[in-house]
Enzyme design. Structure first.
Site, short mmCIF file in Angstrom:
data_model
loop_
_atom_site.label_atom_id
_atom_site.label_comp_id
_atom_site.label_asym_id
_atom_site.label_seq_id
_atom_site.Cartn_x
_atom_site.Cartn_y
_atom_site.Cartn_z
N ASP A 24 95.50 30.05 71.19
CA ASP A 24 95.85 31.33 70.32
C ASP A 24 94.60 32.24 70.10
O ASP A 24 94.04 31.65 68.98
CB ASP A 24 96.91 30.87 69.49
CG ASP A 24 97.96 32.20 68.88
OD1 ASP A 24 96.99 33.27 68.86
OD2 ASP A 24 98.56 31.68 68.27
N LYS B 296 99.16 42.03 66.19
CA LYS B 296 98.02 42.09 65.33
C LYS B 296 96.91 43.10 65.79
O LYS B 296 97.31 44.04 66.09
CB LYS B 296 97.71 40.70 65.16
CG LYS B 296 98.81 39.62 64.97
CD LYS B 296 99.57 39.84 63.84
CE LYS B 296 100.88 39.25 63.62
NZ LYS B 296 100.78 37.44 64.04
N ARG C 106 112.97 44.34 83.60
CA ARG C 106 112.97 42.63 83.05
C ARG C 106 111.85 41.83 84.09
O ARG C 106 111.23 41.09 83.69
CB ARG C 106 114.24 41.81 82.79
CG ARG C 106 114.21 40.27 82.60
CD ARG C 106 115.30 39.77 81.76
NE ARG C 106 116.63 40.06 82.33
CZ ARG C 106 116.82 39.59 83.76
NH1 ARG C 106 116.24 38.93 84.36
NH2 ARG C 106 118.17 39.83 84.25
N TYR D 162 99.88 29.27 63.24
CA TYR D 162 100.87 29.85 62.91
C TYR D 162 102.15 29.25 62.67
O TYR D 162 102.45 28.24 63.39
CB TYR D 162 100.83 30.96 63.98
CG TYR D 162 101.99 32.04 63.48
CD1 TYR D 162 101.71 33.10 62.69
CD2 TYR D 162 103.23 32.23 64.27
CE1 TYR D 162 102.51 34.12 62.25
CE2 TYR D 162 104.00 33.33 63.83
CZ TYR D 162 103.71 34.11 62.86
OH TYR D 162 104.62 35.26 62.74
C1 LIG Z 1 101.71 36.50 64.26
C2 LIG Z 1 101.17 35.40 64.82
C3 LIG Z 1 101.76 34.94 65.93
C4 LIG Z 1 103.41 35.07 66.30
O1 LIG Z 1 103.35 36.54 66.99
P1 LIG Z 1 104.54 37.22 66.66
O2 LIG Z 1 104.38 38.61 67.49
O3 LIG Z 1 104.76 37.75 65.23
O4 LIG Z 1 105.88 36.71 67.39
C5 LIG Z 1 101.34 33.74 66.87
N1 LIG Z 1 100.02 33.42 66.45
C6 LIG Z 1 99.37 33.96 65.48
C7 LIG Z 1 97.76 33.45 65.09
C8 LIG Z 1 99.94 35.03 64.67
O5 LIG Z 1 99.21 35.66 63.67
#
Ligand SMILES: *Cc1c(COP(=O)(O)O)cnc(C)c1O
Length: 394
Positions: free
Chosen positions: A184, A209, A59, A112
């Site tokens: 992000d 992604k 962890r 998101y």
């Molecule tokens: C999917 C996504 C998230 C969240 O990510 P997870 O891995 O599903 O927790 C945050 N920001 C964007 C732009 C996303 O597409």
């Protein structure tokens, strides 16, 4: 590898984080262990006091995870990074580190969906106030600034409207207000955009992604520019426990080896799909940063090395026509998430952005008729034929 930092991204993705190991394996081993032995009692106590570097407990740090973290920090031109159990865990870690009771955050309104919910349901409980603005409009950011604004949070291109925010201009505003700019970067991956080079302080990705790219891992990562931010966030991640597992780190580390060529194909395919949609009589509007019709096409060109694989569009006849399109596709799969090798299509108002509520959605231009497509790396003619056939059935 020496001097890897000076090489191009196409080379860096293949070699980043691959350190020399005991048996000179080309692919480093997976340290599938929860804990690590100490040489003796003194060694253990030195590690715990931070007087010596080493591994204690997974962890806290694990060699497989660390190798992967080094790779992403390098690809984003960052200082260090922290792999998290999901993109949301990464966002939570960043907010927890940078925001205190009484602080204020300015957040893009097109982000998101769960990012909005996290601020509005959890961080409000701890006395953090959030203002959501259209971050493509610099005046709106300027007007939303308060004395206690500590973070400006942008997603560019924004999810799902693909609105573009000017990273350099916003980082200047953030600096003048003593706030940190957090970006992000999920929609771009470091191949298409490196926000730290444009003045951002912290970058976040959902690894789920493009970085992993194969739709088989959920993960997130934070990249920092400063040692101080890194230390704060490491402490929080260690205490809250939302870390990425060694095996998942291995999988995403493997995934990024093809990131550069995947992004190239995603961009190429999406450009063609966007142009096809824009010229189709059943389509009302298309939003894709690579189209001249995108209001910030020039800005996108100036900060992105490619326009990505995400397209938003509306079908004539609104939601019911959009539903009919989604139900009649065969190759393009009806599923949330994005950035994988397969083409996915979904309806944000009833799916990814349902938790935001209609008022917040409308303020962010996420209309009920908006359909989002994540263009995969299949043969583009097959994707277009699938769309053409389904559009013909409306
Ligand atoms: C999917 C996504 C998230 C969240 O990510 P997870 O891995 O599903 O927790 C945050 N920001 C964007 C732009 C996303 O597409």
């Amino acid at each position: 590898m020496k001097n890897l930092k000076t090489k191009s991204d196409t080379t860096r993705v293949v070699h980043a984080g691959v350190e020399k190991n005991e048996h000179l394996a080309v692919v480093p081993p997976i340290y599938q262990t929860s804990t690590f032995k100490f040489e003796n009692a003194d060694h253990g106590s030195r590690l715990f006091r931070g007087e010596e570097e080493g591994f204690i407990y997974t962890r806290m740090l694990n060699p497989t995870v660390q190798a992967f973290e080094n790779a992403i920090a390098m690809l984003e031109n960052g200082h260090k990074s922290l792999a998290c159990g999901s993109g949301m865990a990464a966002i939570h870690t960043v907010f927890s580190a940078l925001l205190q009771n009484g602080d204020h955050i300015i957040c893009s309104d097109a982000v998101y969906g769960p990012t909005v919910t996290l601020l509005e349901t959890i961080f409000t409980k701890f006395g953090v106030k959030a203002t959501f603005v259209d971050t493509s409009n610099l005046d709106e950011i300027q007007n939303a600034l308060r004395d206690n604004t500590k973070v400006i949070y942008v997603e560019t291109p924004g999810n799902p409207t693909l609105v573009i925010s000017d990273l350099i201009a916003i980082s200047t505003i953030a600096k003048s207000a003593n706030a940190q700019l957090v970006a992000d970067n999920t929609f771009c991956s470091p191949i298409l955009q490196k926000p730290l080079d444009f003045g951002a302080d912290v970058v976040i990705h959902s690894l789920t992604k493009y970085l992993n790219g194969h739709a088989d891992v959920v993960g997130g990562i934070v990249v920092t520019k400063s040692e101080n931010d890194y230390k704060q966030m490491r402490k929080i991640l260690n205490q809250t426990g939302g870390v990425l597992a060694p095996f998942d780190s291995f999988l995403v580390h493997r995934g990024i080896k093809t990131l550069a060529i995947r992004m190239e194909r995603h961009c190429e395919n999406a450009q063609k799909v966007a142009e096809f949609l824009e010229n189709h009589s059943a389509i009302e509007w298309v939003r894709f940063p690579g189209l001249e019709s995108h209001p910030q096409h020039k800005l996108a060109k100036s900060q992105m090395a490619g326009f990505g694989g995400m397209i938003a569009f509306g079908v004539k006849g609104g939601l019911s026509s959009g539903k009919s399109l989604m139900d009649n596709l065969e190759l393009c799969q009806l599923a949330v998430s994005l950035g994988g090798v397969e083409t996915l299509i979904q309806h944000p108002a009833s799916m990814t952005h349902a938790s935001m509520g209609k008022t917040a959605r409308e303020a962010a231009n996420i209309t009920d008729g908006l359909v989002r497509i994540s263009v995969g790396i299949e043969n583009v003619n097959d994707i277009i034929t699938d769309l053409k056939n389904a559009l013909g059935k409306i």
